[in-house]
Design a protein around this motif. Structure first.
Motif, mmCIF file in Angstrom:
data_model
loop_
_atom_site.group_PDB
_atom_site.id
_atom_site.type_symbol
_atom_site.label_atom_id
_atom_site.label_comp_id
_atom_site.label_asym_id
_atom_site.label_seq_id
_atom_site.Cartn_x
_atom_site.Cartn_y
_atom_site.Cartn_z
ATOM 1 N N GLN A 133 66.461 -29.092 -53.874
ATOM 2 C CA GLN A 133 66.204 -29.462 -55.262
ATOM 3 C C GLN A 133 67.008 -28.610 -56.240
ATOM 4 N N LEU A 134 67.207 -27.341 -55.884
ATOM 5 C CA LEU A 134 67.882 -26.414 -56.797
ATOM 6 C C LEU A 134 69.391 -26.316 -56.573
ATOM 7 N N LEU A 135 69.908 -27.063 -55.632
ATOM 8 C CA LEU A 135 71.338 -26.975 -55.323
ATOM 9 C C LEU A 135 72.237 -27.095 -56.551
ATOM 10 N N PRO A 136 71.950 -27.976 -57.518
ATOM 11 C CA PRO A 136 72.825 -28.051 -58.702
ATOM 12 C C PRO A 136 72.872 -26.762 -59.515
ATOM 13 N N GLU A 137 71.878 -25.880 -59.368
ATOM 14 C CA GLU A 137 71.827 -24.647 -60.158
ATOM 15 C C GLU A 137 72.157 -23.392 -59.342
ATOM 16 N N ILE A 138 72.455 -23.548 -58.062
ATOM 17 C CA ILE A 138 72.779 -22.377 -57.236
ATOM 18 C C ILE A 138 74.193 -21.912 -57.562
ATOM 19 N N ASP A 139 74.307 -20.670 -58.007
ATOM 20 C CA ASP A 139 75.595 -20.088 -58.381
ATOM 21 C C ASP A 139 76.248 -19.331 -57.236
ATOM 22 N N GLU A 140 75.425 -18.870 -56.301
ATOM 23 C CA GLU A 140 75.939 -18.004 -55.237
ATOM 24 C C GLU A 140 75.116 -18.218 -53.974
ATOM 25 N N LEU A 141 75.808 -18.212 -52.847
ATOM 26 C CA LEU A 141 75.162 -18.236 -51.539
ATOM 27 C C LEU A 141 75.477 -16.926 -50.839
ATOM 28 N N ALA B 38 68.051 -27.337 -33.388
ATOM 29 C CA ALA B 38 67.108 -28.031 -34.277
ATOM 30 C C ALA B 38 66.281 -26.978 -34.998
ATOM 31 N N GLY B 39 65.682 -27.386 -36.093
ATOM 32 C CA GLY B 39 64.844 -26.465 -36.852
ATOM 33 C C GLY B 39 64.835 -26.814 -38.320
ATOM 34 N N ILE B 40 64.579 -25.825 -39.149
ATOM 35 C CA ILE B 40 64.555 -26.005 -40.600
ATOM 36 C C ILE B 40 65.965 -25.735 -41.126
ATOM 37 N N PRO B 41 66.593 -26.715 -41.792
ATOM 38 C CA PRO B 41 67.980 -26.542 -42.231
ATOM 39 C C PRO B 41 68.085 -25.670 -43.484
ATOM 40 N N LEU B 42 69.305 -25.263 -43.783
ATOM 41 C CA LEU B 42 69.554 -24.511 -45.014
ATOM 42 C C LEU B 42 69.123 -25.311 -46.237
ATOM 43 N N PHE B 43 69.424 -26.602 -46.239
ATOM 44 C CA PHE B 43 69.097 -27.481 -47.363
ATOM 45 C C PHE B 43 68.539 -28.791 -46.838
ATOM 46 N N ARG B 44 67.568 -29.330 -47.558
ATOM 47 C CA ARG B 44 67.186 -30.727 -47.381
ATOM 48 C C ARG B 44 67.548 -31.432 -48.677
ATOM 49 N N ALA B 45 68.611 -32.203 -48.630
ATOM 50 C CA ALA B 45 69.098 -32.871 -49.839
ATOM 51 C C ALA B 45 69.945 -34.070 -49.418
ATOM 52 N N LEU C 93 66.622 -17.004 -54.682
ATOM 53 C CA LEU C 93 65.973 -18.131 -54.020
ATOM 54 C C LEU C 93 65.750 -17.720 -52.570
ATOM 55 N N CYS C 94 64.483 -17.551 -52.210
ATOM 56 C CA CYS C 94 64.111 -17.047 -50.889
ATOM 57 C C CYS C 94 63.989 -18.185 -49.867
ATOM 58 N N GLY C 95 63.631 -19.360 -50.298
ATOM 59 C CA GLY C 95 63.435 -20.500 -49.406
ATOM 60 C C GLY C 95 62.302 -21.351 -49.940
ATOM 61 N N GLY C 96 62.109 -22.495 -49.310
ATOM 62 C CA GLY C 96 62.781 -22.971 -48.113
ATOM 63 C C GLY C 96 63.724 -24.117 -48.395
ATOM 64 N N ALA C 97 63.913 -24.964 -47.381
ATOM 65 C CA ALA C 97 64.937 -25.994 -47.401
ATOM 66 C C ALA C 97 64.723 -27.036 -48.495
ATOM 67 N N ASP C 98 63.483 -27.448 -48.699
ATOM 68 C CA ASP C 98 63.214 -28.472 -49.723
ATOM 69 C C ASP C 98 63.519 -27.940 -51.119
ATOM 70 N N LEU C 99 63.054 -26.724 -51.393
ATOM 71 C CA LEU C 99 63.303 -26.133 -52.708
ATOM 72 C C LEU C 99 64.795 -25.886 -52.902
ATOM 73 N N ALA C 100 65.479 -25.424 -51.858
ATOM 74 C CA ALA C 100 66.923 -25.198 -51.953
ATOM 75 C C ALA C 100 67.662 -26.503 -52.242
#
Length: 210
Positions: free
Chosen positions: A139-147, A158-165, A130-137
């Protein structure tokens, strides 16, 4: 089963880019002791033109054979004429507004990202990046196995966060850390089981009560 890994650069305060999407402020921390690790351990995460520029064009994929991007991340390459940024990988871009792919090597889909990832995990192959960005991350947080977080010693405010959820604590375990000359680190986390997620608030409450 294949793993989904969110491999990304971030600041101490948890931003992956400036509000305009730029990340030039990382450049001072890309030192001589750092680049060999990136190019040697994660060669497939370097863009195809970048691989040619640093002499690793023929490096085999070590961890990933598929890359996932949101529209915003993909647009950053399009802005400089790069329609297939990771030609050495299977490329999937999630977008509801991009009607067709600008490049035959890039798959554009409006399908639910969770459904796509669950299907990809059942296929044979290397890991999924998963390359990015925050919105997709988000949405996919329930399936992320590794960071794998390339954390740079800078605070931007301020800026674009790691996750928008939405707020929903999920527990990860630190499994590896690498420290470099200028203070940047590569931190690797493995997702804990759902049962651990559920127990985490209770454990914190018990600590506070004590």
């Amino acid at each position: 089963m294949r793993k989904l890994t969110y491999f990304i650069g971030a600041t101490i305060d948890g931003f992956i880019a400036a509000p305009d999407g730029g990340y030039d402020f990382y450049a001072p921390f890309v030192t001589e002791d750092y680049t060999p690790t990136l190019f040697g351990e994660y060669p497939e995460t370097v863009s195809t033109p970048g691989r040619t520029a640093v002499g690793i064009a023929d490096a085999p994929n070590k961890r990933f054979d598929t890359v996932l991007q949101g529209r915003g991340s993909y647009d950053a390459g399009l802005a400089v004429g790069l329609t297939s940024p990771y030609a050495h990988l299977r490329q999937i871009v999630f977008s509801r507004t991009l009607e067709s792919s600008p490049d035959p090597a890039v798959e554009v889909t409006a399908e639910d990202p969770l459904s796509v990832v669950r299907r990809l995990k059942q296929e044979d192959g290397l890991g999924i990046w998963l390359c990015g960005g925050a919105d997709l991350a988000g949405q996919l947080l329930p399936e992320i196995d590794e960071l794998i977080i390339k954390q740079y010693p800078v605070v931007v405010g301020a800026g674009i966060p790691l996750f928008r959820a939405g707020f929903e604590p999920r527990a990860f375990t630190l499994t590896d850390s690498q420290i470099f000359e200028r203070g940047n680190v590569i931190l690797t986390y493995a997702r804990m089981s759902p049962s651990t997620d559920a127990d985490a608030p209770d454990a914190l409450s018990a600590q506070d009560a004590g």
